[in-house]
Scaffold this motif. Structure first.
Motif, PDB file in Angstrom:
ATOM      1  N   VAL A 183       0.833  -1.208   0.000  1.00 37.56           N
ATOM      2  CA  VAL A 183       0.000   0.000   0.000  1.00 37.56           C
ATOM      3  C   VAL A 183       0.862   1.251   0.000  1.00 37.56           C
ATOM      4  O   VAL A 183       0.606   2.213  -0.737  1.00 37.56           O
ATOM      5  CB  VAL A 183      -0.966  -0.015   1.199  1.00 37.56           C
ATOM      6  N   VAL A 184       1.931   1.267   0.806  1.00 38.37           N
ATOM      7  CA  VAL A 184       2.801   2.443   0.860  1.00 38.37           C
ATOM      8  C   VAL A 184       3.546   2.621  -0.458  1.00 38.37           C
ATOM      9  O   VAL A 184       3.694   3.742  -0.960  1.00 38.37           O
ATOM     10  CB  VAL A 184       3.786   2.348   2.040  1.00 38.37           C
ATOM     11  N   GLY A 185       4.011   1.527  -1.057  1.00 39.89           N
ATOM     12  CA  GLY A 185       4.693   1.625  -2.346  1.00 39.89           C
ATOM     13  C   GLY A 185       3.798   2.191  -3.419  1.00 39.89           C
ATOM     14  O   GLY A 185       4.240   2.975  -4.269  1.00 39.89           O
ATOM     15  N   ASN A 186       2.514   1.829  -3.381  1.00 38.24           N
ATOM     16  CA  ASN A 186       1.567   2.373  -4.356  1.00 38.24           C
ATOM     17  C   ASN A 186       1.302   3.853  -4.092  1.00 38.24           C
ATOM     18  O   ASN A 186       1.235   4.660  -5.031  1.00 38.24           O
ATOM     19  CB  ASN A 186       0.265   1.582  -4.295  1.00 38.24           C
ATOM     20  N   SER A 202      -2.066  15.533   3.145  1.00 42.28           N
ATOM     21  CA  SER A 202      -2.668  15.499   4.475  1.00 42.28           C
ATOM     22  C   SER A 202      -2.744  14.074   5.012  1.00 42.28           C
ATOM     23  O   SER A 202      -2.462  13.819   6.196  1.00 42.28           O
ATOM     24  CB  SER A 202      -4.069  16.116   4.422  1.00 42.28           C
ATOM     25  N   LEU A 203      -3.116  13.116   4.157  1.00 46.40           N
ATOM     26  CA  LEU A 203      -3.178  11.719   4.565  1.00 46.40           C
ATOM     27  C   LEU A 203      -1.801  11.208   4.983  1.00 46.40           C
ATOM     28  O   LEU A 203      -1.649  10.553   6.026  1.00 46.40           O
ATOM     29  CB  LEU A 203      -3.735  10.867   3.421  1.00 46.40           C
ATOM     30  N   VAL A 204      -0.791  11.502   4.166  1.00 44.57           N
ATOM     31  CA  VAL A 204       0.573  11.063   4.481  1.00 44.57           C
ATOM     32  C   VAL A 204       1.042  11.676   5.797  1.00 44.57           C
ATOM     33  O   VAL A 204       1.646  11.008   6.643  1.00 44.57           O
ATOM     34  CB  VAL A 204       1.538  11.416   3.333  1.00 44.57           C
ATOM     35  N   GLY A 205       0.735  12.969   5.997  1.00 44.22           N
ATOM     36  CA  GLY A 205       1.129  13.618   7.237  1.00 44.22           C
ATOM     37  C   GLY A 205       0.453  12.999   8.441  1.00 44.22           C
ATOM     38  O   GLY A 205       1.100  12.766   9.484  1.00 44.22           O
ATOM     39  N   GLU A 206      -0.841  12.718   8.318  1.00 46.79           N
ATOM     40  CA  GLU A 206      -1.574  12.094   9.429  1.00 46.79           C
ATOM     41  C   GLU A 206      -0.994  10.727   9.774  1.00 46.79           C
ATOM     42  O   GLU A 206      -0.739  10.418  10.952  1.00 46.79           O
ATOM     43  CB  GLU A 206      -3.050  11.953   9.053  1.00 46.79           C
ATOM     44  N   LEU A 207      -0.784   9.891   8.760  1.00 49.02           N
ATOM     45  CA  LEU A 207      -0.273   8.547   9.017  1.00 49.02           C
ATOM     46  C   LEU A 207       1.158   8.575   9.539  1.00 49.02           C
ATOM     47  O   LEU A 207       1.540   7.749  10.375  1.00 49.02           O
ATOM     48  CB  LEU A 207      -0.363   7.708   7.740  1.00 49.02           C
ATOM     49  N   SER A 211       1.503   6.706  12.995  1.00 54.52           N
ATOM     50  CA  SER A 211       2.029   5.353  12.833  1.00 54.52           C
ATOM     51  C   SER A 211       3.522   5.384  12.534  1.00 54.52           C
ATOM     52  O   SER A 211       3.924   5.707  11.417  1.00 54.52           O
ATOM     53  CB  SER A 211       1.296   4.620  11.689  1.00 54.52           C
ATOM     54  N   PRO A 212       4.369   5.034  13.506  1.00 55.02           N
ATOM     55  CA  PRO A 212       5.808   4.957  13.231  1.00 55.02           C
ATOM     56  C   PRO A 212       6.134   3.973  12.111  1.00 55.02           C
ATOM     57  O   PRO A 212       7.102   4.175  11.370  1.00 55.02           O
ATOM     58  CB  PRO A 212       6.394   4.488  14.572  1.00 55.02           C
ATOM     59  N   GLU A 213       5.325   2.918  11.979  1.00 51.28           N
ATOM     60  CA  GLU A 213       5.571   1.937  10.920  1.00 51.28           C
ATOM     61  C   GLU A 213       5.339   2.563   9.548  1.00 51.28           C
ATOM     62  O   GLU A 213       6.120   2.328   8.610  1.00 51.28           O
ATOM     63  CB  GLU A 213       4.667   0.721  11.121  1.00 51.28           C
ATOM     64  N   PHE A 214       4.275   3.347   9.419  1.00 54.65           N
ATOM     65  CA  PHE A 214       4.063   4.038   8.145  1.00 54.65           C
ATOM     66  C   PHE A 214       5.194   5.012   7.876  1.00 54.65           C
ATOM     67  O   PHE A 214       5.714   5.079   6.748  1.00 54.65           O
ATOM     68  CB  PHE A 214       2.729   4.797   8.158  1.00 54.65           C
ATOM     69  N   ALA A 215       5.597   5.777   8.896  1.00 56.06           N
ATOM     70  CA  ALA A 215       6.662   6.765   8.708  1.00 56.06           C
ATOM     71  C   ALA A 215       7.944   6.097   8.225  1.00 56.06           C
ATOM     72  O   ALA A 215       8.635   6.626   7.346  1.00 56.06           O
ATOM     73  CB  ALA A 215       6.901   7.520  10.010  1.00 56.06           C
ATOM     74  N   ARG A 222      10.346   3.368  -1.336  1.00 58.45           N
ATOM     75  CA  ARG A 222      10.132   2.276  -2.286  1.00 58.45           C
ATOM     76  C   ARG A 222       8.877   2.551  -3.105  1.00 58.45           C
ATOM     77  O   ARG A 222       7.870   2.998  -2.580  1.00 58.45           O
ATOM     78  CB  ARG A 222      10.016   0.927  -1.565  1.00 58.45           C
ATOM     79  N   VAL A 223       8.942   2.272  -4.391  1.00 61.19           N
ATOM     80  CA  VAL A 223       7.852   2.579  -5.325  1.00 61.19           C
ATOM     81  C   VAL A 223       7.421   1.286  -5.990  1.00 61.19           C
ATOM     82  O   VAL A 223       8.224   0.598  -6.615  1.00 61.19           O
ATOM     83  CB  VAL A 223       8.306   3.589  -6.397  1.00 61.19           C
ATOM     84  N   LYS A 224       6.140   0.957  -5.847  1.00 57.31           N
ATOM     85  CA  LYS A 224       5.640  -0.251  -6.506  1.00 57.31           C
ATOM     86  C   LYS A 224       4.122  -0.170  -6.613  1.00 57.31           C
ATOM     87  O   LYS A 224       3.451   0.026  -5.594  1.00 57.31           O
ATOM     88  CB  LYS A 224       6.031  -1.508  -5.727  1.00 57.31           C
ATOM     89  N   PRO A 225       3.570  -0.278  -7.807  1.00 55.70           N
ATOM     90  CA  PRO A 225       2.109  -0.229  -7.929  1.00 55.70           C
ATOM     91  C   PRO A 225       1.461  -1.501  -7.402  1.00 55.70           C
ATOM     92  O   PRO A 225       2.057  -2.589  -7.463  1.00 55.70           O
ATOM     93  CB  PRO A 225       1.899  -0.094  -9.446  1.00 55.70           C
ATOM     94  N   CYS A 226       0.262  -1.370  -6.863  1.00 56.63           N
ATOM     95  CA  CYS A 226      -0.520  -2.541  -6.486  1.00 56.63           C
ATOM     96  C   CYS A 226      -1.175  -3.099  -7.747  1.00 56.63           C
ATOM     97  O   CYS A 226      -1.918  -2.389  -8.422  1.00 56.63           O
ATOM     98  CB  CYS A 226      -1.583  -2.157  -5.455  1.00 56.63           C
ATOM     99  N   GLU A 227      -0.890  -4.333  -8.077  1.00 55.84           N
ATOM    100  CA  GLU A 227      -1.463  -4.935  -9.286  1.00 55.84           C
ATOM    101  C   GLU A 227      -2.211  -6.214  -8.947  1.00 55.84           C
ATOM    102  O   GLU A 227      -3.409  -6.312  -9.164  1.00 55.84           O
ATOM    103  CB  GLU A 227      -0.349  -5.197 -10.307  1.00 55.84           C
TER     104      GLU A 227
END
Length: 282
Positions: A183-186, A202-207, A211-215, A222-227
């Motif tokens: 999800v983060v890569g996408n 705003s979403l990225v800032g909130e998470l 969430s330290p794990e999201f940060a 890392r960049v990767k689309p969800c397929e």
């Protein structure tokens, strides 16, 4: 974060993950003050001057040619998705952030969802807002939430927010870290295409704050689309089941995605979905 900042962050993060030995440069075992390759080492590998690369990383150089970007991508050992992301970041120009209107569900996408009533499905906007889900998709992935919430833009669930901040969603995935990375890569790829998106920022800032794990995952760049991918779910009503989540892109709304959940023919997971469908109809 402005576009030059995003480009510099990405380049520094990719440079930090490489060591001289990874790219065939001699390592003299001296004390290194930076993680990964130095700027001068990266510039040497890419065949550009140190001053030019430094300006690019600091956002002081614009209009980098495709050839230079490809050389830098090769030096950084970028995969195809990261290479595309680099080109997108370098091509962007800073623009004022404007609050975009709520995403809308195209009538043809709504028709597609009606045709998928036999399988769990949901529609995600580009920021992973849930724009729609069918009864089975709601029952499988978010039965603890209000089923009608996607119909109200202000109340729409957000998949990324659910994944990192909602314990029910976190417990659903047996391999939660893999789903979180996907999800983060996408989201990283979307941010590269839409650096001016105030709602995404705003979403990225909130998470990042909550969430330290999201940060940590976001800072890794890392960049990767969800397929398409396979996951083991631990559902509170029907137990463990192995599913595949596949992405369909609506022709009239290419920034949105229809997530369809499938199971292997004749599997226990298929039977679990049928049981869940009966429960959802009750």
């Amino acid at each position: 974060m402005g576009v030059p900042g995003l480009l510099g962050e990405f380049l520094r993060a990719r440079r930090a993950r490489l060591l001289p030995d990874d790219v065939g440069l001699p390592e003299y075992h001296e004390r290194r003050r930076v993680a990964g390759l130095r700027r001068e080492e990266l510039a040497q590998l890419a065949g550009v001057s140190v001053s030019y690369y430094t300006r690019l990383e600091q956002g002081q150089s614009v209009n980098a040619s495709d050839a230079i970007l490809d050389a830098i991508a090769g030096a950084l050992r970028l995969d195809e998705h990261e290479r595309e992301h680099l080109h997108q970041l370098a091509a962007q120009r800073p623009r004022p952030q404007r609050r975009p209107p709520p995403e809308r569900l195209d009538p043809l996408t709504r028709d597609l969802m009606r045709s998928l009533e036999g399988v769990p499905a949901l529609v995600l906007g580009r920021r992973t807002d849930v724009l729609a889900w069918n009864a089975l998709g709601h029952a499988l992935l978010a039965g603890h939430l209000d089923r009608t919430a996607p119909e109200r833009p202000a109340d729409r669930p957000n998949l990324a927010r659910m994944l990192f901040l909602d314990p029910h969603t976190r417990d659903l995935y047996a391999d939660w870290p893999r789903k979180a990375r996907a999800v983060v890569g996408n989201l990283r790829q979307v941010a590269g295409r839409h650096p001016e998106d105030a709602l995404l920022a705003s979403l990225v800032g909130e998470l990042s704050m909550k969430s330290p794990e999201f940060a940590a995952l976001w800072s890794d760049h890392r960049v990767k689309p969800c397929e398409a991918d396979e996951y083991e779910l631990r559902h509170p009503l029907v137990g463990a089941l192995a599913v595949a989540q596949q992405i369909l892109v609506p022709a009239r709304a290419p920034e949105q995605s229809v997530v369809v959940v499938t199971t292997a023919d004749g599997s226990g997971a298929e039977n679990a979905i049928k049981l869940l469908a009966m429960r959802a109809r009750d």
